[in-house]
Scaffold this motif. Sequence first.
Motif, PDB file in Angstrom:
ATOM      1  N   THR B 202       1.008  -0.723  -0.057  1.00 40.40           N
ATOM      2  CA  THR B 202       0.125  -0.071  -0.059  1.00 40.40           C
ATOM      3  C   THR B 202       0.719   1.019   0.180  1.00 40.40           C
ATOM      4  O   THR B 202       2.015   1.133   0.686  1.00 40.40           O
ATOM      5  N   LEU B 203      -0.466   2.045  -1.010  1.00 43.73           N
ATOM      6  CA  LEU B 203       1.015   3.064  -0.840  1.00 43.73           C
ATOM      7  C   LEU B 203       0.331   4.981  -0.259  1.00 43.73           C
ATOM      8  O   LEU B 203      -0.329   4.920  -1.172  1.00 43.73           O
ATOM      9  N   ALA B 204       0.785   5.707  -0.129  1.00 47.96           N
ATOM     10  CA  ALA B 204      -0.042   7.195  -0.137  1.00 47.96           C
ATOM     11  C   ALA B 204       0.579   7.601  -1.624  1.00 47.96           C
ATOM     12  O   ALA B 204       1.254   7.509  -2.555  1.00 47.96           O
ATOM     13  N   ILE B 205      -1.368   7.898  -1.986  1.00 46.16           N
ATOM     14  CA  ILE B 205      -1.052   8.201  -3.204  1.00 46.16           C
ATOM     15  C   ILE B 205      -0.123   9.643  -3.437  1.00 46.16           C
ATOM     16  O   ILE B 205      -0.415  10.096  -2.910  1.00 46.16           O
ATOM     17  N   ASP B 206       1.247   9.023  -4.495  1.00 47.57           N
ATOM     18  CA  ASP B 206       1.668  10.846  -4.121  1.00 47.57           C
ATOM     19  C   ASP B 206       1.854  11.376  -6.330  1.00 47.57           C
ATOM     20  O   ASP B 206       1.690  10.158  -6.850  1.00 47.57           O
ATOM     21  N   ASN B 207       1.116  12.503  -5.789  1.00 49.44           N
ATOM     22  CA  ASN B 207       0.550  13.418  -7.064  1.00 49.44           C
ATOM     23  C   ASN B 207      -1.128  12.508  -7.984  1.00 49.44           C
ATOM     24  O   ASN B 207      -1.786  13.106  -7.792  1.00 49.44           O
ATOM     25  N   ASN B 208      -0.139  11.489  -8.016  1.00 45.37           N
ATOM     26  CA  ASN B 208      -1.273  10.676  -8.924  1.00 45.37           C
ATOM     27  C   ASN B 208      -1.773   8.718  -9.021  1.00 45.37           C
ATOM     28  O   ASN B 208      -0.432   8.871  -8.979  1.00 45.37           O
ATOM     29  N   ILE B 209      -2.228   8.117  -9.441  1.00 47.23           N
ATOM     30  CA  ILE B 209      -2.393   6.838  -9.786  1.00 47.23           C
ATOM     31  C   ILE B 209      -1.265   6.773 -10.511  1.00 47.23           C
ATOM     32  O   ILE B 209      -0.786   5.433  -9.902  1.00 47.23           O
ATOM     33  N   GLU B 210      -1.751   7.316 -11.282  1.00 52.41           N
ATOM     34  CA  GLU B 210      -0.262   6.660 -12.826  1.00 52.41           C
ATOM     35  C   GLU B 210       0.643   6.754 -12.202  1.00 52.41           C
ATOM     36  O   GLU B 210       1.597   5.579 -12.036  1.00 52.41           O
ATOM     37  N   ASN B 211       1.151   7.427 -11.474  1.00 52.18           N
ATOM     38  CA  ASN B 211       3.001   8.123 -10.866  1.00 52.18           C
ATOM     39  C   ASN B 211       2.543   7.075  -9.581  1.00 52.18           C
ATOM     40  O   ASN B 211       4.269   6.147  -9.842  1.00 52.18           O
ATOM     41  N   THR B 212       2.101   6.804  -8.838  1.00 55.53           N
ATOM     42  CA  THR B 212       2.010   5.399  -7.760  1.00 55.53           C
ATOM     43  C   THR B 212       1.871   4.516  -8.088  1.00 55.53           C
ATOM     44  O   THR B 212       2.968   3.262  -7.859  1.00 55.53           O
ATOM     45  N   VAL B 213       1.070   3.887  -9.291  1.00 57.18           N
ATOM     46  CA  VAL B 213       1.935   2.271 -10.049  1.00 57.18           C
ATOM     47  C   VAL B 213       2.976   2.403 -10.093  1.00 57.18           C
ATOM     48  O   VAL B 213       3.469   1.842  -9.996  1.00 57.18           O
ATOM     49  N   ASN B 214       3.455   3.808 -10.817  1.00 55.91           N
ATOM     50  CA  ASN B 214       4.653   2.997 -11.523  1.00 55.91           C
ATOM     51  C   ASN B 214       5.547   3.382  -9.964  1.00 55.91           C
ATOM     52  O   ASN B 214       6.484   2.312 -10.401  1.00 55.91           O
ATOM     53  N   LEU B 215       5.280   4.106  -9.080  1.00 55.42           N
ATOM     54  CA  LEU B 215       6.434   3.610  -8.005  1.00 55.42           C
ATOM     55  C   LEU B 215       6.434   1.754  -7.617  1.00 55.42           C
ATOM     56  O   LEU B 215       6.611   1.650  -7.251  1.00 55.42           O
ATOM     57  N   PHE B 216       5.348   1.949  -7.757  1.00 57.92           N
ATOM     58  CA  PHE B 216       5.194   0.171  -7.008  1.00 57.92           C
ATOM     59  C   PHE B 216       5.919  -0.930  -8.109  1.00 57.92           C
ATOM     60  O   PHE B 216       6.383  -1.608  -7.583  1.00 57.92           O
ATOM     61  N   LEU B 217       5.424  -0.721  -9.140  1.00 59.32           N
ATOM     62  CA  LEU B 217       5.945  -1.522 -10.150  1.00 59.32           C
ATOM     63  C   LEU B 217       7.847  -1.298 -10.074  1.00 59.32           C
ATOM     64  O   LEU B 217       8.152  -2.437  -9.888  1.00 59.32           O
ATOM     65  N   GLU B 218       8.137  -0.124  -9.827  1.00 63.71           N
ATOM     66  CA  GLU B 218       9.530  -0.146  -9.778  1.00 63.71           C
ATOM     67  C   GLU B 218      10.010  -0.895  -8.743  1.00 63.71           C
ATOM     68  O   GLU B 218      11.196  -1.745  -8.796  1.00 63.71           O
ATOM     69  N   SER B 219       9.636  -0.124  -7.376  1.00 64.05           N
ATOM     70  CA  SER B 219      10.450  -1.080  -6.377  1.00 64.05           C
ATOM     71  C   SER B 219       9.976  -2.046  -6.103  1.00 64.05           C
ATOM     72  O   SER B 219      10.467  -2.819  -5.859  1.00 64.05           O
TER      73      SER B 219
END
Lengths: 395, 309, 83
Positions: B202-219
Amino acid sequence: MSIFVTGMGVISAIGNNVEENLKALLNSKGGINPLTSINRMRKPFIGGQVKLSNNYLLNTFSISDAKTPHRSTLLGLKAAREAWGNRTELNGIRTGIIYGTTIGSIDIDDELLEVLVNSSEKEQKVSYAKIHEPNFGTDFIAKHAGIKNNRFTISTACSTAANSIMTGARMIKAGKLDRVLVGGAECITNYTLNGFDALMLYSNEPCTPFDNQRKGLNLGEGSGFLVLENEKSVSACGSEKLMRLTGWANTCDAYHITASSPEGAGAKLAIEKSLQMASIKPEEIHYINAHGTGTPNNDSSEYAAMHAVFGDDIPDFNSTKSFTGHTLAAAGSIEAIYTILAMQHNAVFPTLNTKVQMEEAKQKPVLELKHKKINKALSNSFGFGGNCTALVFEK
Amino acid sequence: MSVYIHNCSTISVLDSFEQGILNALDSNSRKLIEPEYRQFIPPALLRRMSKVIRLGVTPGLKMPESNHVKGIIVGTGVGCFDNSIQFSKKYIHGQEGLLSPTDFIQSTDNTIAGQLGLILKNNGYNITWTHKGIAFENALIDAMLLCNEENCTVLVGGVDEHISLFELEHSTHDKWTGEGSSFFILGTQRTNARAKIEACETLAIDNNIENTVNLFLESNKLNKPEIILYGNSFLSATEIPVSVMGINVFNYSAVCGLYLTNPAFAVHLATDIISNQQEAAKHNFTANSILVVNNFNDTDCGFIYLSKP
Amino acid sequence: MNELIEELKKEIISALNLDLSPADIDAHAPIFGDGLGLDSIDALELIVLMEKKYGIKLTDQKKAKTIFQSVYTMAEFIHSNRK
């Protein structure tokens, strides 16, 4: 890999911070008294109340959020801040929070609750859902501690905070987190007073854990928080290592929804597993902080479990609920802190008010302050649903 | 730290308990389809159970693998609140004398997991997570940890009952109040697995969903999924997008309704899609990798990434 | 007494939410343990029932156990002690 306790914060009926709690424990100053400032009590209950009012806590923290936090959250914040200190977000140090509360999830006071139950059934459910926010305390405390992600809320009744500690340690051990703020909080409300009274478990005298004539528990309120870190985080943050958490286990008694099995099967298993994990033999344990609520059922079941693990020679054990009352979801963390304090000061605190040995027991709990070296200790917490948790601490 | 899904069971507004979710997907129902609880729950315990508890224990009891798990983990957003209301009424309505205790003891949120432990006579790990709209993700993270720690199987699920919250506040064609219970048998063995869970976070939404999805996939070092099952576990002001990062989105909460642990429903649907490619094709789902995205309250996002085992 | 027994059966079924009819309950059979499978929570509910419906306060849980052996023993106790 070692898990270090590097921060502690506590507030209870016997003190508003660690130092005050320690002083009371060393001086046998219990905090169970007639309850005041709880409106509409059905009976004159006694219990362990925290001496600070909500207004005082709100002013201390200069809280001006749109939503006024529940008392349990305020107590949680007090203890969390003491434990967390000046820590800040640190690049590369993955940080989280695990927190739990029972009553605090019903984030409303009795007056509003009265309005709610008198409205239509549909309205009731909507209103209740709006205020039932078990995560509110977690997110609130996380915000104040600067913890952005990895927020978890746990709910296992009276073993909640012990499970917060355990799951925090597991996340560090698994490499998911480097540092975690763990604990629980609870305040006294009519809901829980009436609940335990309905179960005929509430004593109108100060509780006497492991006493043959024990009549039941008294409720308490408060909060306990610990900071757990791995070696990497300790180095990066310059933290002080206070104690090591070396063993833990959670089991289910699977006997009854509230009562513990007579032989304490779940408790025995939890204790054994936690010792196994720490690679410690039973005879190496110097002290046990028992769950010891003072109810007929818990104390005989817990004694049976300890006897099954340790034999006739159970290590010195006590119940600090005789000082604070049963703080429900906060008990596991408040008592973990008391266990650590006992180890730091090589002192087994007394079990207040207890006098007569249980018929079936071979020994009493420690009744007078006892000085001895404590290098390895065990802390027990048991909850409704047969939930049993044991934690092992070592120097 | 991945795990395999060996079995799933869901009670929902679809006939999922009998057919699974994918096979029942075409139904337009918004009313919970409940099984005959008597067939699963001993009468001595059933008589005390409120709706959410029955809903919570039954999917687990249906799966025979539940008899061998080393842990039982439940996520619930609102828990046993009906019992809380009933108990509160008793003392608030000024009753003199003794109070009936049953509602009190059934009102702690861990009653569901506790009752499962009792019925299955399971002495293992037993924990309940309650972080509102990401309670199921909390539970799943814990379950994945436990499976890998003890090299065992675990029963994990999410359950919440209907609350008229959304009808009174905000209701559209796609956003309506649902309820349901989805449970899974997770394990570390690939044999006979239906799907694999690569990661849950789970991640606090960072700017927008797409950005947060990217963060999840990358990490988590994951490739872009083939489809996204996207939903809300709670009120959200934003519309559910048609696509994210060029990946097609299927709105799962439009099918099961909004309730705090509905990501569990999506995980079961994802499992069905991955393990039954033929049936999936009929709905234009063919995917070997699926990301479940839960926008909770426009503040936090739950991510669960599934793939072929 | 027979009327009381029949009434008591209905009260017990209601208080304990049993999925039974009065005819299913043998007035002389044990109701705890193997009987109807009742437990300690049911005992508390029966104590509440005794107070609310029959005005009898039972504070000793052990004494209550003897009284609650069967529907018949309960009825006998109520008959002698009701207010």
